[in-house]
Motif scaffolding. Structure first.
Motif, PDB file in Angstrom:
ATOM      1  N   PHE A  29       0.820  -1.210   0.000  1.00 45.89           N
ATOM      2  CA  PHE A  29       0.000   0.000   0.000  1.00 45.89           C
ATOM      3  C   PHE A  29       0.854   1.261   0.000  1.00 45.89           C
ATOM      4  O   PHE A  29       0.487   2.273  -0.600  1.00 45.89           O
ATOM      5  CB  PHE A  29      -0.931  -0.013   1.213  1.00 45.89           C
ATOM      6  CG  PHE A  29      -1.762   1.231   1.359  1.00 45.89           C
ATOM      7  CD1 PHE A  29      -1.501   2.147   2.370  1.00 45.89           C
ATOM      8  CD2 PHE A  29      -2.802   1.496   0.487  1.00 45.89           C
ATOM      9  CE1 PHE A  29      -2.268   3.296   2.511  1.00 45.89           C
ATOM     10  CE2 PHE A  29      -3.570   2.637   0.613  1.00 45.89           C
ATOM     11  CZ  PHE A  29      -3.302   3.536   1.628  1.00 45.89           C
ATOM     12  N   SER A  30       1.978   1.218   0.656  1.00 47.59           N
ATOM     13  CA  SER A  30       2.835   2.406   0.751  1.00 47.59           C
ATOM     14  C   SER A  30       3.429   2.801  -0.587  1.00 47.59           C
ATOM     15  O   SER A  30       4.052   3.862  -0.692  1.00 47.59           O
ATOM     16  CB  SER A  30       3.942   2.192   1.778  1.00 47.59           C
ATOM     17  OG  SER A  30       4.755   1.109   1.386  1.00 47.59           O
ATOM     18  N   SER A  31       3.264   1.981  -1.610  1.00 51.67           N
ATOM     19  CA  SER A  31       3.765   2.317  -2.942  1.00 51.67           C
ATOM     20  C   SER A  31       2.694   2.941  -3.832  1.00 51.67           C
ATOM     21  O   SER A  31       2.941   3.190  -5.015  1.00 51.67           O
ATOM     22  CB  SER A  31       4.305   1.062  -3.641  1.00 51.67           C
ATOM     23  OG  SER A  31       5.429   0.560  -2.969  1.00 51.67           O
ATOM     24  N   GLY A  55       2.626  10.505   1.629  1.00 51.33           N
ATOM     25  CA  GLY A  55       1.935  11.613   2.273  1.00 51.33           C
ATOM     26  C   GLY A  55       2.667  12.928   2.174  1.00 51.33           C
ATOM     27  O   GLY A  55       2.266  13.925   2.773  1.00 51.33           O
ATOM     28  N   GLY A  56       3.739  12.953   1.394  1.00 46.51           N
ATOM     29  CA  GLY A  56       4.550  14.151   1.321  1.00 46.51           C
ATOM     30  C   GLY A  56       3.911  15.299   0.560  1.00 46.51           C
ATOM     31  O   GLY A  56       4.232  16.472   0.795  1.00 46.51           O
ATOM     32  N   THR A  69      -9.461  17.687   4.223  1.00 45.50           N
ATOM     33  CA  THR A  69      -8.068  17.332   4.462  1.00 45.50           C
ATOM     34  C   THR A  69      -7.873  15.852   4.186  1.00 45.50           C
ATOM     35  O   THR A  69      -8.597  15.015   4.740  1.00 45.50           O
ATOM     36  CB  THR A  69      -7.656  17.633   5.904  1.00 45.50           C
ATOM     37  OG1 THR A  69      -7.863  19.024   6.187  1.00 45.50           O
ATOM     38  CG2 THR A  69      -6.180  17.297   6.123  1.00 45.50           C
ATOM     39  N   ILE A  70      -6.916  15.538   3.347  1.00 43.66           N
ATOM     40  CA  ILE A  70      -6.581  14.150   3.049  1.00 43.66           C
ATOM     41  C   ILE A  70      -5.323  13.777   3.818  1.00 43.66           C
ATOM     42  O   ILE A  70      -4.390  14.580   3.943  1.00 43.66           O
ATOM     43  CB  ILE A  70      -6.392  13.935   1.525  1.00 43.66           C
ATOM     44  CG1 ILE A  70      -6.258  12.450   1.203  1.00 43.66           C
ATOM     45  CG2 ILE A  70      -5.214  14.740   0.987  1.00 43.66           C
ATOM     46  CD1 ILE A  70      -6.291  12.163  -0.301  1.00 43.66           C
ATOM     47  N   SER A  71      -5.299  12.556   4.334  1.00 42.29           N
ATOM     48  CA  SER A  71      -4.136  12.070   5.070  1.00 42.29           C
ATOM     49  C   SER A  71      -4.055  10.566   4.904  1.00 42.29           C
ATOM     50  O   SER A  71      -5.015   9.933   4.441  1.00 42.29           O
ATOM     51  CB  SER A  71      -4.235  12.448   6.552  1.00 42.29           C
ATOM     52  OG  SER A  71      -5.374  11.843   7.148  1.00 42.29           O
ATOM     53  N   THR A 103       6.056   8.640  -7.443  1.00 46.89           N
ATOM     54  CA  THR A 103       6.333  10.006  -7.879  1.00 46.89           C
ATOM     55  C   THR A 103       5.927  10.995  -6.795  1.00 46.89           C
ATOM     56  O   THR A 103       4.969  10.744  -6.059  1.00 46.89           O
ATOM     57  CB  THR A 103       5.570  10.323  -9.182  1.00 46.89           C
ATOM     58  OG1 THR A 103       5.830  11.664  -9.571  1.00 46.89           O
ATOM     59  CG2 THR A 103       4.079  10.172  -8.969  1.00 46.89           C
ATOM     60  N   PRO A 104       6.638  12.119  -6.672  1.00 45.76           N
ATOM     61  CA  PRO A 104       6.271  13.120  -5.663  1.00 45.76           C
ATOM     62  C   PRO A 104       5.132  14.039  -6.100  1.00 45.76           C
ATOM     63  O   PRO A 104       4.760  14.956  -5.378  1.00 45.76           O
ATOM     64  CB  PRO A 104       7.561  13.912  -5.486  1.00 45.76           C
ATOM     65  CG  PRO A 104       8.239  13.795  -6.797  1.00 45.76           C
ATOM     66  CD  PRO A 104       7.912  12.411  -7.302  1.00 45.76           C
ATOM     67  N   ARG A 105       4.571  13.780  -7.265  1.00 46.50           N
ATOM     68  CA  ARG A 105       3.522  14.645  -7.791  1.00 46.50           C
ATOM     69  C   ARG A 105       2.151  14.013  -7.602  1.00 46.50           C
ATOM     70  O   ARG A 105       1.990  12.801  -7.721  1.00 46.50           O
ATOM     71  CB  ARG A 105       3.778  14.896  -9.277  1.00 46.50           C
ATOM     72  CG  ARG A 105       2.739  15.753  -9.948  1.00 46.50           C
ATOM     73  CD  ARG A 105       3.055  15.941 -11.428  1.00 46.50           C
ATOM     74  NE  ARG A 105       1.952  16.600 -12.116  1.00 46.50           N
ATOM     75  CZ  ARG A 105       1.932  16.851 -13.409  1.00 46.50           C
ATOM     76  NH1 ARG A 105       2.967  16.506 -14.155  1.00 46.50           N
ATOM     77  NH2 ARG A 105       0.891  17.445 -13.954  1.00 46.50           N
ATOM     78  N   CYS A 106       1.141  14.847  -7.335  1.00 50.68           N
ATOM     79  CA  CYS A 106      -0.245  14.384  -7.231  1.00 50.68           C
ATOM     80  C   CYS A 106      -0.950  14.595  -8.565  1.00 50.68           C
ATOM     81  O   CYS A 106      -0.658  15.544  -9.284  1.00 50.68           O
ATOM     82  CB  CYS A 106      -1.005  15.160  -6.153  1.00 50.68           C
ATOM     83  SG  CYS A 106      -0.491  14.815  -4.471  1.00 50.68           S
TER      84      CYS A 106
END
Length: 126
Positions: A29-31, A55-56, A69-71, A103-106
């Motif tokens: 899941f963390s991927s 979550g970054g 707020t998403i977390s 990727t660091p992009r949403c």
């Protein structure tokens, strides 16, 4: 592959709050990057919020910015969507979606996400 199950929907008065949960199966899941989308009757599915694998980074639709707020908690394989100051126009079926990427992009496009949950109904009364 990951399976997603949403919960936490319901009926709330205008100005109220709800917290939606997206629970995922699988050991990786963390991927996965996660997005929340919603679909109201007679309208197209629209982007609500997204969060990167760690979550970054987060991204919000203008219509919910400052209210939602998403977390995520990768140890619990869960992503939360805290919704406050709800409005009748927030009424919709809310679904979470996942795609495997670090990727660091949403991303806000539905085509980006490979896996989808069944959705949970949120109804906001005026």
């Amino acid at each position: 592959q990951v399976q997603l199950v949403e919960s936490g929907g319901g009926l709330v008065q205008s100005g109220g709050s709800l917290r939606l949960s997206c629970a995922a199966s699988g050991h990786t899941f963390s991927s996965y990057a996660i997005g929340w989308f919603r679909e109201a009757p007679g309208k197209e599915r629209e982007f609500v919020a997204a969060i990167t694998w760690n979550g970054g980074n987060t991204l919000y639709a203008d219509s919910v910015k400052g209210r939602f707020t998403i977390s995520r908690d990768n140890a619990k394989n869960t992503v939360l969507l805290q919704m406050s100051s709800l409005k009748p126009e927030d009424t919709a079926v809310y679904s979470c979606a996942a795609t495997r990427t670090r990727t660091p992009r949403c991303y806000s496009g539905t085509d980006y996400y490979a896996y989808w949950g069944q959705g949970t109904q949120v109804t906001v009364s005026s």
